[in-house]
Design a protein around this motif. Sequence first.
Motif, PDB file in Angstrom:
ATOM      1  N   TRP A 239       0.852  -1.192   0.000  1.00 50.59           N
ATOM      2  CA  TRP A 239       0.000   0.000   0.000  1.00 50.59           C
ATOM      3  C   TRP A 239       0.890   1.244   0.000  1.00 50.59           C
ATOM      4  CZ3 TRP A 239      -1.476   4.624   1.735  1.00 50.59           C
ATOM      5  CH2 TRP A 239      -2.786   5.047   1.481  1.00 50.59           C
ATOM      6  N   ASP A 240       1.902   1.233   0.825  1.00 45.19           N
ATOM      7  CA  ASP A 240       2.827   2.377   0.882  1.00 45.19           C
ATOM      8  C   ASP A 240       3.612   2.533  -0.417  1.00 45.19           C
ATOM      9  OD1 ASP A 240       2.008   2.932   3.459  1.00 45.19           O
ATOM     10  OD2 ASP A 240       3.687   1.888   4.412  1.00 45.19           O
ATOM     11  N   LEU A 242       2.634   1.854  -3.345  1.00 41.10           N
ATOM     12  CA  LEU A 242       1.758   2.393  -4.379  1.00 41.10           C
ATOM     13  C   LEU A 242       1.350   3.841  -4.129  1.00 41.10           C
ATOM     14  CD1 LEU A 242      -0.672  -0.668  -4.712  1.00 41.10           C
ATOM     15  CD2 LEU A 242       1.140  -0.046  -6.316  1.00 41.10           C
ATOM     16  N   TYR A 243       1.021   4.175  -2.869  1.00 39.54           N
ATOM     17  CA  TYR A 243       0.372   5.458  -2.613  1.00 39.54           C
ATOM     18  C   TYR A 243       1.180   6.452  -1.782  1.00 39.54           C
ATOM     19  CZ  TYR A 243      -3.520   2.435  -3.971  1.00 39.54           C
ATOM     20  OH  TYR A 243      -4.331   1.555  -4.630  1.00 39.54           O
ATOM     21  N   THR A 244       2.052   5.953  -0.916  1.00 36.25           N
ATOM     22  CA  THR A 244       2.829   6.850  -0.057  1.00 36.25           C
ATOM     23  C   THR A 244       4.228   7.097  -0.628  1.00 36.25           C
ATOM     24  OG1 THR A 244       1.644   6.069   1.906  1.00 36.25           O
ATOM     25  CG2 THR A 244       3.714   7.231   2.267  1.00 36.25           C
ATOM     26  N   LYS A 246       5.293   5.847  -3.463  1.00 33.34           N
ATOM     27  CA  LYS A 246       5.096   5.970  -4.910  1.00 33.34           C
ATOM     28  C   LYS A 246       6.280   5.427  -5.723  1.00 33.34           C
ATOM     29  CE  LYS A 246       2.062  10.017  -4.445  1.00 33.34           C
ATOM     30  NZ  LYS A 246       0.823   9.268  -4.717  1.00 33.34           N
ATOM     31  N   GLU A 250       0.275   3.001  -9.269  1.00 28.23           N
ATOM     32  CA  GLU A 250      -0.974   2.605  -8.632  1.00 28.23           C
ATOM     33  C   GLU A 250      -1.713   1.544  -9.456  1.00 28.23           C
ATOM     34  OE1 GLU A 250      -3.485   5.860  -7.583  1.00 28.23           O
ATOM     35  OE2 GLU A 250      -1.887   6.964  -6.539  1.00 28.23           O
ATOM     36  N   LYS A 411      -6.868  -1.442  -2.784  1.00 29.30           N
ATOM     37  CA  LYS A 411      -7.618  -0.352  -3.415  1.00 29.30           C
ATOM     38  C   LYS A 411      -8.404   0.464  -2.381  1.00 29.30           C
ATOM     39  CE  LYS A 411      -8.142  -2.304  -8.048  1.00 29.30           C
ATOM     40  NZ  LYS A 411      -9.090  -2.761  -9.094  1.00 29.30           N
ATOM     41  N   LYS A 413      -8.567   2.017   1.898  1.00 30.04           N
ATOM     42  CA  LYS A 413      -7.766   2.882   2.750  1.00 30.04           C
ATOM     43  C   LYS A 413      -6.773   2.047   3.551  1.00 30.04           C
ATOM     44  CE  LYS A 413     -11.476   6.295   3.369  1.00 30.04           C
ATOM     45  NZ  LYS A 413     -12.348   6.981   4.380  1.00 30.04           N
ATOM     46  N   ARG A 414      -5.620   2.643   3.852  1.00 33.69           N
ATOM     47  CA  ARG A 414      -4.592   1.923   4.600  1.00 33.69           C
ATOM     48  C   ARG A 414      -5.111   1.468   5.960  1.00 33.69           C
ATOM     49  NH1 ARG A 414       0.079   1.988   7.884  1.00 33.69           N
ATOM     50  NH2 ARG A 414       1.989   1.274   6.803  1.00 33.69           N
TER      51      ARG A 414
END
Length: 436
Positions: A239-240, A242-244, A246, A250, A411, A413-414
């Motif tokens: 998750w990190d 992909l979204y934190t 980067k 994604e 997909k 929320k963390r």
Amino acid sequence: MSVGKMLKGTLSAVAVSAVALAVSAVTPAQAEVKELKIGYMKNPILEASVDIMDKWAKKNGVKLVKIPMAYSIFQEKVTATLTSGNDQFDIIWHNDDWGQLWIKWMARMDDVKGMDRVSKHPLDAFYDEDGKVSAVPAAHTVGTFFYRTDLVKPEEVPTTWAELVSVSQRLQKEGKVKWGYVGGMAMNNTWFSLWWTMWGNKCDIFLPLWERDNKKLNAAGWKPALTEPCTKEYVEFWWDALYTHKISPEAMTSYTRDEANAIFMAGDAAFTLVDSTHFGDFNSPKKSRIAGKVGMAPQPMGPRADKPFAWNEIWGWGIPKGVPADRQKLAKEMLGAMLTDMEGQKAMWDATGGPPPSMDAWEILSKDDKVFADLKNAVFDQNIGTHSAYYFPAWPAVHKAYSDVMIGALKGKREDIPKAMEAGMDAVHKAANSGQ
């Protein structure tokens, strides 16, 4: 007409008739061409293995009919053929994922020449209750961490997840790559993201962790490990990523290995993990912008690991039981020729990066091939802690259920990851018990 001429004419007629009868009797047999049909996934390593067999077939007057298929349809199509008793294929690609699913429809291969010189551990998925095996190895499929040698030196290659993040971000900040890591994540491509980090964090899908004895797993109730702390850690890592941090796109949640490989070969990512069999494509000037700039290294470790994890499985060849005995015998002769063709196996490695099936070929390659030595260090010298699949008929259903749970969590929320893992427990457990 004289008696002599009459006799001569009669003899000539008899001779012509005899020849005609001989031709009519022999021609069909002579015209009959021995033929074997082989069905497989369209993939460089399998095609290289087929090439070895085709060489034997041409020398022995056998027509080898090749039927390549897309991975997405292969299992379903061949399963339907096997269960119907149809002998559409004489030889099929036999993967460990469905080794137990197909076991009752497959011929036993213990008597194939060269089977005494293959590694036994990767064959676990193909043994029946009597200890007989249903597959002949085509090549070893090993998860290999690939890196760009033009971007990082061997001593700079990440050895932990934290280092993978920091090195990736540095290369991105320097403008050398768009992404740090890219790998397949969609269903049937889970090995190249979720699973290598799962095992690299001493985690697994079911409890007991890393257990593959079905009797012990059944005694434990096929309890998923989704709510274990080690699971939460590797899901949060992705998750990190992909979204934190980067370091990965994604959209990777929908990537197959082919899409991830394309990004890596385009030079847009510094690292990937996929079967070593893709090294041939990575290093091909015709296909890859990074040809000659690709190295192999052990997989980066999670926080719970003290040494790198690796997996060592095989892609194999099998013969359906429904194939007539004469064609089974011919198919086994051809597979035996493939297993004992050292020149062909070396050519397969040179062209694809797929470790050959015979340990005799390993000995030959390890003497003077640096790339094979790198692969040996990346995989064969590391901790083969468990198999990269579970070996029971419901495994494909488990794989699908697991994939749906994980992609759904990634997909969301963390902070909802623990809730998603708890919700997924029942789906994976039911999948494990489907058909039982």
